[in-house]
Scaffold this active site. Structure first.
Site, short mmCIF file in Angstrom:
data_model
loop_
_atom_site.label_atom_id
_atom_site.label_comp_id
_atom_site.label_asym_id
_atom_site.label_seq_id
_atom_site.Cartn_x
_atom_site.Cartn_y
_atom_site.Cartn_z
CB ALA A 141 0.10 0.41 -9.35
CG ASP A 142 2.03 -3.59 -4.99
OD1 ASP A 142 1.73 -4.79 -4.80
OD2 ASP A 142 2.91 -3.08 -5.54
NE ARG A 143 -4.36 -0.03 -0.75
CZ ARG A 143 -5.50 -0.33 -0.03
NH1 ARG A 143 -6.21 0.31 0.19
NH2 ARG A 143 -4.99 -1.48 0.68
#
Length: 351
Positions: free
Chosen positions: A243-245
């Site tokens: 996940a990046d955010r």
């Protein structure tokens, strides 16, 4: 031997140039904040945790040997550099949260009359240097928590699928989603892992495959468009992505192509997990519709290795990320345990 994407020692920083992998393993020096910004934007370093660490360490090498007349001058330069670094990749939240923490520390030290300018610089540098060690510890905890969840009630080896690169090359070491796979393998309960090529930048084909071969794991590379056919023909026990955010409601921004994997997983009743440290969770953002999605240059679609593969004149749309709705996510694997998306808001304090 563990892959090492980030090499840091006493104010000196080098990173493995991931644009050259797997053909060439070359470390390049990062001697300034500008070098750090360029390496992040060009994707010579990528992966949300690694971006945060390299960005902040580039600040360390920038200020390491500088002398400052006043604490105000140091604080002002730190804030200015951090604000600039955050613009390199806007979707991944780790760098922004790390920058916010360093800025808060600088402001607190500025107000502390018992700390002189050299002491202030020392504490800022030390706090950033500790990010490297903490990231590895968090990743190993994510790996163990994920393995425990996947293997609960299971007494046979697993077949797993992952997307993009979430291993040692995307973190300080070990990895998030790939760290979970490594932890399953350590228990001798990994039958096979499938990795997608991850177009258009091919992080899966170039980087994840590189790590899987390096670790001698039983693995197969597939194209992004083969996932549905694979799940239809093969019993895959779970899909695990990074996940990046992650928004407060559990909506998750990750490498483009993740959303369609989650949709296909739902159709085939395959558990879909997100593996991410708490530094990727942004409860200040209510849901995924508020996550800014970075768009990349069209050349990443139209060219491979400098050679044009697309018809000249064709228009391109190249978002680097997509958002997977929380209702498609089985669980979010963190260093503190495996959470349901609905549990995030109460488990994470707003930054």
């Amino acid at each position: 031997m563990t892959l090492e994407a980030i090499k840091y020692k006493v104010g000196q920083l080098q990173i493995l140039d991931q644009l050259l992998l797997p053909a060439e393993s070359k470390y390049i020096p990062i001697a300034s904040v500008k070098d750090g910004w360029d390496a992040i934007y060009k994707m010579q370093v990528r992966g949300a945790p690694a971006i945060a660490i390299v960005g902040c360490l580039s600040l360390v090498v920038e200020i390491y040997d500088k002398q400052y007349d006043t604490k105000h001058a140091l604080q002002s330069e730190v804030v200015q550099h951090l604000q600039y670094l955050v613009t390199s990749r806007p979707t991944a939240v780790n760098l922004k949260l790390a920058a916010d923490e360093v800025k808060t520390l600088a402001e607190n030290l500025l107000a502390n009359e018992t700390v002189n300018v050299e002491g202030m610089k020392h504490q800022i540098i030390k706090s950033i240097e500790q990010m490297l060690e903490k990231d590895i510890q968090d990743n190993r905890a994510i790996g163990e928590n994920g393995a425990n969840a996947l293997l609960k009630g299971v007494d046979r080896p697993l077949k797993l699928l992952t997307h993009c690169n979430t291993g040692s090359l995307a973190t300080a070491g070990y990895g998030t989603a790939l760290g979970v796979i490594r932890s399953v393998n350590v228990r001798n309960l990994l039958e096979h892992v499938y990795c997608t090529e991850t177009r258009p930048y091919n992080q899966g084909a170039r980087l994840t495959a590189y790590e899987l071969v390096h670790d001698k794991l039983p693995a197969t590379l597939i194209t992004d468009s083969m996932v549905a056919a694979l799940l239809n023909s093969t019993k895959v026990d779970a899909i695990i992505v990074g996940a990046d955010r992650v928004a407060a409601n559990g909506d998750t921004a990750n490498k483009i192509g993740t959303y369609q994997l989650a949709v296909v997983a739902k159709h085939h009743d395959v558990p879909f997990y997100v593996a991410a440290p708490f530094t990727s969770i942004d409860v200040a953002i209510q849901d995924g519709s508020r996550i800014k999605i970075e768009e990349r240059p069209e050349q990443e679609l139209t060219h491979i290795g400098g050679q044009r593969i697309a018809a000249p004149g064709i228009g391109c749309w190249n978002p680097a990320f997509d958002v997977t709705p929380a209702e498609l996510i089985t669980g979010i694997i963190t260093e503190r345990g495996v959470l349901k998306p609905s549990e995030l808001a109460e488990k994470v304090r707003p930054k």
